[in-house]
Design a protein around this motif. Structure first.
Motif, short mmCIF file in Angstrom:
data_model
loop_
_atom_site.label_atom_id
_atom_site.label_comp_id
_atom_site.label_asym_id
_atom_site.label_seq_id
_atom_site.Cartn_x
_atom_site.Cartn_y
_atom_site.Cartn_z
N ALA A 166 37.68 48.32 41.93
CA ALA A 166 39.08 48.52 41.98
C ALA A 166 39.31 49.62 40.69
N ALA A 211 35.59 46.02 46.60
CA ALA A 211 36.45 45.15 45.82
C ALA A 211 37.06 43.75 46.56
N LEU A 212 37.43 44.32 47.92
CA LEU A 212 37.92 42.93 48.89
C LEU A 212 36.63 42.03 48.97
N ALA A 219 34.29 35.60 45.63
CA ALA A 219 34.86 34.77 44.34
C ALA A 219 35.57 33.56 44.91
N VAL A 220 36.65 33.80 45.69
CA VAL A 220 37.53 32.89 46.21
C VAL A 220 36.96 31.96 46.85
N GLY A 278 35.77 40.15 45.95
CA GLY A 278 37.08 39.12 45.76
C GLY A 278 36.87 38.06 46.75
N VAL A 301 34.20 38.33 40.40
CA VAL A 301 35.75 38.83 40.18
C VAL A 301 35.35 40.30 39.34
N SER A 302 34.53 40.19 38.36
CA SER A 302 34.38 41.35 37.42
C SER A 302 33.75 42.37 38.18
N ALA A 348 34.45 43.00 41.30
CA ALA A 348 35.49 43.32 42.28
C ALA A 348 36.55 44.27 41.36
N LEU A 349 36.68 44.21 40.03
CA LEU A 349 37.24 44.83 39.07
C LEU A 349 36.66 46.41 38.95
#
Length: 437
Positions: free
Chosen positions: A192, A98-99, A105-106, A102, A185-186, A188-189
């Motif tokens: 999560a 997930a990290l 994405a950033v 993420g 991001v999706s 990563a979700l």
């Protein structure tokens, strides 16, 4: 380490299995994890192609970097998993992925996600996926009774098959409709969600007792290799190696055969390959019922023979007519059905014949030996196609895949009955039962 049947519910049918809240949490977490993983297999390469404009050689390197941890780290992951609670390994693997997604994405939003960073993210995700996969394959035996292993594996493998079908499509749709950063991001979700679900598993797992002088990781890996090599599971290992070698060889020729010999369009090729997915879903359903009715050994041998044998029909096809396309769809559907039936049944057999403290290393060893043959198989398929032609290469490699059911039929695995009670089910030497299995 507790035995496989300790601290588990006394259920013995599918309905009671689904009433087990910890099994539901494992299933939900594994399903979300697999969906995120397979969506990511499309999202990251699409970013490389659409945003970074990489060429075919660079894309190949990117994919290889993501697959490399399977060969490099499977045995190490097995040794680690057997020393830790599987829940802990899966939770940390989910958190790490997930990290990673993420951060990707950033970085993409800020314009800082170049190819080197993308390679690092891909390798990190691949590494954590190896640890997660080995852990989840070992966790089920600590959650359910042995007579529930096939049903439990059927549910887990069914969700994995669904993720293999829906994950790439979801990843592609997210990239097309939204953007690559939002798609990341999706992903990563999903990890999560898996993290939150698996973290809620309440059934305790005892950490294996550790001596005053800790066993070195290398020695633990060797113990896993020795266990598989001296137990009935060596037949599973050999059959998997033969299957993966010739499957990789056949796929090399197959992917050339469809467009060049049969003149299929790219859309038709994708449709043909996708037919294995629905077949795999059916295979997962059958795996919950057939071994308990006809015996695990007969189902293993018969399903492997049917699933591998149907590929012998491919070299006989000609042209790009609707009949040819329908035949290819049928072949891939049958291959997916019986291939998944073998996968689920083999996993249940491996779990039943392996002590609790050896589950991770046994799973990792079988994966390492089987997947380790795929690069050689790809080279073999290319050589045969170049020297003997595509049809001959397909015929030879499809025939080679039949070595897998032959090996199982000639081994004690073929005699496994409907109930898997433990290592005593398979004795290679009548005077010396395989106590260590």
């Amino acid at each position: 380490m507790p035995s496989a049947s300790s601290d588990v519910p006394a259920a013995s049918d599918g309905r009671d299995l689904w009433r087990d809240s910890d099994f539901r949490r494992l299933w939900l977490g594994q399903s979300a994890s697999q969906l995120g993983e397979h969506a990511g297999l499309v999202i990251l390469p699409l970013y490389a192609v659409l945003t970074l404009g990489v060429g075919a050689d660079q894309l190949g390197v990117l994919r290889a970097v993501g697959q490399a941890p399977i060969l490099l780290l499977s045995l190490l992951a097995g040794a680690w998993v057997d020393r830790w609670r599987t829940r802990t390994v899966m939770v940390w693997a989910d958190a790490g992925r997930a990290l990673a997604f993420g951060a990707a994405a950033v970085s993409a939003l800020l314009g800082g996600l170049g190819l080197p960073a993308l390679l690092a993210v891909t390798f990190a995700v691949g590494t954590l996926s190896v640890f997660f996969d080995v852990a989840y394959q070992s966790s089920l035996v600590r959650l359910v009774r042995r007579d529930q292993l096939v049903r439990g594996n059927s549910a887990l493998e069914g969700s994995r098959s669904a993720a293999q079908i829906g994950g790439p499509a979801l990843g592609g749709a997210l990239v097309s409709l939204l953007s690559v950063p939002v798609a990341a991001v999706s992903g990563a979700l999903f990890f999560a969600l898996s993290f939150l679900s698996i973290r809620r598993i309440r059934r305790s797992e005892e950490i294996p007792e550790r001596s005053a002088r800790p066993v070195r990781t290398g020695r633990r890996i060797l113990e896993g290799l020795r266990f598989v090599a001296t137990s009935p599971l060596r037949t599973v290992c050999l059959a998997s190696a033969a299957f993966q070698l010739f499957l990789a060889a056949m796929m090399t020729a197959y992917l050339l055969f469809l467009p060049r010999e049969l003149h299929l369009t790219g859309t038709a090729v994708g449709l043909v390959l996708a037919a294995t997915g629905p077949g795999a879903l059916l295979g997962s359903v059958l795996a919950a019922r057939l071994p308990g009715r006809f015996g695990h050994g007969p189902v293993l041998v018969t399903a492997a023979a049917l699933g591998d044998g149907v590929l012998l029909c491919v070299p006989a096809l000609h042209g790009s007519s609707a009949t040819t396309l329908a035949a290819l769809l049928a072949v891939n559907f049958v291959f997916g059905t019986f291939g998944q039936l073998v996968n689920v049944t083999v996993m249940a057999v491996r779990q039943a014949l392996t002590p609790a403290g050896m589950q991770g290393r046994a799973a990792a060893t079988v994966t390492f030996v089987g997947m380790g043959m795929t690069p050689l198989g790809s080279l073999l398929g290319g050589f045969l196609a170049q020297e003997w032609g595509l049809r001959t290469a397909l015929l030879v490699t499809a025939a080679g895949m039949m070595l897998s059911p032959v090996l199982m039929a000639a081994s004690p695995l073929a005699r496994l009955g409907p109930v898997l009670d433990g290592p005593s089910d398979v004795a290679e030497h009548p005077r010396k039962p395989a106590q260590s299995a």
